[in-house]
Design a protein around this motif. Structure first.
Motif, mmCIF file in Angstrom:
data_model
loop_
_atom_site.group_PDB
_atom_site.id
_atom_site.type_symbol
_atom_site.label_atom_id
_atom_site.label_comp_id
_atom_site.label_asym_id
_atom_site.label_seq_id
_atom_site.Cartn_x
_atom_site.Cartn_y
_atom_site.Cartn_z
ATOM 1 N N GLY A 80 0.843 -1.211 0.000
ATOM 2 C CA GLY A 80 0.000 0.000 0.000
ATOM 3 C C GLY A 80 0.864 1.241 0.000
ATOM 4 O O GLY A 80 2.088 1.151 0.050
ATOM 5 N N PRO A 81 0.227 2.450 -0.036
ATOM 6 C CA PRO A 81 1.026 3.685 -0.010
ATOM 7 C C PRO A 81 1.904 3.736 1.248
ATOM 8 O O PRO A 81 1.440 3.403 2.336
ATOM 9 C CB PRO A 81 -0.020 4.806 0.011
ATOM 10 N N SER A 82 3.160 4.163 1.107
ATOM 11 C CA SER A 82 4.091 4.161 2.246
ATOM 12 C C SER A 82 3.774 5.246 3.243
ATOM 13 O O SER A 82 3.407 6.349 2.868
ATOM 14 C CB SER A 82 5.517 4.403 1.754
ATOM 15 N N ILE A 83 3.959 4.904 4.509
ATOM 16 C CA ILE A 83 3.751 5.888 5.570
ATOM 17 C C ILE A 83 5.068 6.560 5.904
ATOM 18 O O ILE A 83 5.169 7.785 6.029
ATOM 19 C CB ILE A 83 3.108 5.221 6.803
ATOM 20 N N LEU A 84 6.132 5.759 6.036
ATOM 21 C CA LEU A 84 7.463 6.332 6.239
ATOM 22 C C LEU A 84 8.125 6.514 4.891
ATOM 23 O O LEU A 84 7.896 5.725 3.969
ATOM 24 C CB LEU A 84 8.310 5.399 7.117
ATOM 25 N N PRO A 85 9.000 7.541 4.771
ATOM 26 C CA PRO A 85 9.714 7.714 3.494
ATOM 27 C C PRO A 85 10.645 6.536 3.234
ATOM 28 O O PRO A 85 10.918 5.747 4.148
ATOM 29 C CB PRO A 85 10.526 9.007 3.712
ATOM 30 N N SER A 86 11.132 6.425 2.007
ATOM 31 C CA SER A 86 11.967 5.272 1.702
ATOM 32 C C SER A 86 13.445 5.518 2.029
ATOM 33 O O SER A 86 14.157 4.591 2.387
ATOM 34 C CB SER A 86 11.812 4.860 0.238
ATOM 35 N N HIS A 87 13.912 6.760 1.944
ATOM 36 C CA HIS A 87 15.327 7.032 2.169
ATOM 37 C C HIS A 87 15.624 7.072 3.675
ATOM 38 O O HIS A 87 14.899 7.740 4.419
ATOM 39 C CB HIS A 87 15.725 8.363 1.513
ATOM 40 N N PRO A 88 16.691 6.372 4.121
ATOM 41 C CA PRO A 88 16.981 6.322 5.559
ATOM 42 C C PRO A 88 17.094 7.693 6.226
ATOM 43 O O PRO A 88 16.648 7.872 7.364
ATOM 44 C CB PRO A 88 18.322 5.575 5.641
ATOM 45 N N ASP A 90 15.611 10.555 5.322
ATOM 46 C CA ASP A 90 14.263 11.120 5.428
ATOM 47 C C ASP A 90 13.466 10.397 6.516
ATOM 48 O O ASP A 90 12.648 11.009 7.204
ATOM 49 C CB ASP A 90 13.523 11.005 4.093
ATOM 50 N N ARG A 91 13.699 9.088 6.661
ATOM 51 C CA ARG A 91 13.017 8.326 7.717
ATOM 52 C C ARG A 91 13.462 8.818 9.099
ATOM 53 O O ARG A 91 12.641 8.954 10.013
ATOM 54 C CB ARG A 91 13.323 6.823 7.578
ATOM 55 N N CYS A 142 10.362 19.020 5.320
ATOM 56 C CA CYS A 142 9.990 17.613 5.092
ATOM 57 C C CYS A 142 9.133 17.487 3.828
ATOM 58 O O CYS A 142 9.321 16.588 3.024
ATOM 59 C CB CYS A 142 9.161 17.041 6.235
ATOM 60 N N GLY A 143 8.149 18.345 3.728
ATOM 61 C CA GLY A 143 7.164 18.234 2.662
ATOM 62 C C GLY A 143 7.682 18.733 1.320
ATOM 63 O O GLY A 143 7.135 18.417 0.274
ATOM 64 N N LYS A 144 8.762 19.522 1.375
ATOM 65 C CA LYS A 144 9.408 20.077 0.172
ATOM 66 C C LYS A 144 8.390 20.797 -0.709
ATOM 67 O O LYS A 144 8.373 20.604 -1.915
ATOM 68 C CB LYS A 144 10.137 18.963 -0.592
#
Lengths: 223, 221
Positions: A80-88, A90-91, A142-144
């Motif tokens: 499903g859509p990710s809740i945490l970002p994928s890049h460490p 950003d996480r 965060c949201g850029k």
């Protein structure tokens, strides 16, 4: 994989978090409303350490603490859509702001609600306003420039921080104070509107009037 | 050993939170530069710029980009350098690990403060509450060698640094961890067999001296 249950309480910002996450992932679950003055055996057995909501039960196995639950949901239903970002990195930033939302902002909000005099409200109110200014800046970082802290979609920080918005609005109404305003926190004003009206949020975010009624009962001075 | 990755840790020798980061870096074989902050003298400009919100150690700088909050730093390192893994692969076990790390974060250090920052009745109450926290952790450990099971993992990394302060708590409180929590005591000894732990933890008697000085400065002794 096993049935899903969420043990929650309608007014708890922590308890709406797993519900938002499961909704974002389009996962069905059974919601069980707890009476916090008479906690169920299931709650006490599932969370013997803290005896608090929310608890996620997956195939009967309990997961406790809302940020832990959110990460479990994200990992378990990774398609499903990710809740945490994928890049460490950003996480790590997302986890930082989520921790700040709970450790500093959430505590200040609780302090404000429990304050029994105008004088006692000054410090927590100041902390909340300072926190909101930090979150205003973090939205850009965060949201850029996108709609949410998670970017185009609601993410970890949106859920953890945003779950407090019901109470923020209640406090504004009760205290006749503006916490989110167009001058100091324009970004947050737009974000709050988008978050609270989102499909995954609008049915679980408690109504301001109900929270005010609840607050009067729970936080009022003893007779 | 990883080369050419710039890893800097803003550190303080006695901080259990900073020790967590040193342990995980050592477990992963990552070279890093530790910069000692003078906690008593005032934070460095680098620390204040890197962690403007909390102004605390540890801060990890990876290619100059700061990561703050020790449990978050440990997770970051585990994700960037996945081998050997600190967190288990099973999602439920990962959730349990994060739960216990959160419990340790919320309770253990503050529980210890209840001992060394107090005297008299307050100290006795602090000691009672601290021992209760240790007993909960001992229950979570059970019969396992480590919190992670057979292998040293995430929760062990988060918890073991606090053991370097136990000698001080024992001295101030008049008790022994070995007597009240023998399994936890055995776990501590097991962790201290690891190089990553022994080179990251200070001599407990030095922590005791440091806390004695703190107590004197605050009129407790």
């Amino acid at each position: 994989m096993g049935e899903l249950k969420v043990l929650g309480f309608w007014a708890s910002p922590f308890a709406i978090r797993p519900r938002i996450a499961l909704s974002l992932k389009s996962i069905d679950y059974e919601y069980i409303e707890e009476n916090l003055r008479a906690k169920s055996d299931l709650l006490l057995k599932s969370n013997p350490m803290h005896k608090k909501v929310p608890v996620l039960l997956h195939g009967g196995r309990p997961i406790c603490e809302s940020p832990v639950i959110l990460q479990y949901i994200d990992e378990q239903w990774s398609s499903g859509p990710s809740i945490l970002p994928s890049h460490p990195y950003d996480r790590a930033i997302a986890r930082f702001w989520a921790a700040y939302a709970d450790d500093k902002f959430g505590l200040a909000l609780e302090g404000l609600l429990k304050a029994q005099s105008e004088e006692a409200k000054i410090e927590p109110l100041g902390q909340m306003k300072a926190g909101l200014e930090l979150f205003e800046k973090a939205l850009k970082d965060c949201g850029k420039g996108e709609a949410f802290y998670g970017g185009e979609r609601i993410g970890f920080v949106d859920i953890v921080f945003g779950s407090n918005l019901g109470w923020v609005r209640a406090v504004e109404s009760m205290g006749q104070v503006k916490l989110l305003d167009e001058e100091r926190t324009p970004g947050l004003v737009g974000w709050a509107e988008r978050f609270c009206s989102h499909e995954a949020v609008k049915d679980v975010m408690p109504e301001t009037e109900k929270l005010i009624e609840f607050a009067k009962k729970v936080f009022s001075k003893p007779a | 050993m990883s080369k050419n990755d710039e890893v800097v840790l803003l550190d303080f020798w006695a901080s259990p939170f900073a020790m967590r980061v040193k342990i995980v870096l050592a477990e992963k074989g990552i070279e890093f530069e530790a910069r000692e902050e003078d906690i008593m003298g005032g934070q460095s400009e680098l620390l204040l710029n890197s962690n403007p919100i909390h102004k605390k150690v540890p801060v990890l700088l990876h290619y100059g980009k700061p990561i703050c909050e020790s449990a978050i730093i440990v997770s970051y390192i585990d994700e960037v350098w996945p081998s050997p893994a600190l967190l288990p692969t099973c999602y439920y076990a990962r959730a349990q690990a994060r739960f216990w790390a959160d419990f340790i974060d919320k309770k253990l250090f503050d529980g210890g403060c209840g001992i060394w920052r107090n005297n008299g009745d307050a100290l006795e109450l602090g000691k009672k509450e601290f021992i209760e926290i240790l007993q909960v952790l001992e229950g979570a450990l059970g019969e396992k060698d480590f919190f992670g099971g057979d292998n040293f993992g995430f929760v062990d990394t988060i918890a073991i640094p606090h053991a370097s302060w136990f000698y001080a708590y024992e001295q101030f409180g008049g008790f022994k961890v070995e007597d009240v929590c023998p399994k936890l005591s055995a776990w501590i000894k097991r962790c201290l067999e690891r190089d990553s732990v022994t080179k990251s933890l200070p001599d407990p008697s030095k922590v005791y001296e440091f806390l004695c000085m703190f107590r004197k400065m605050n009129g407790l002794d």
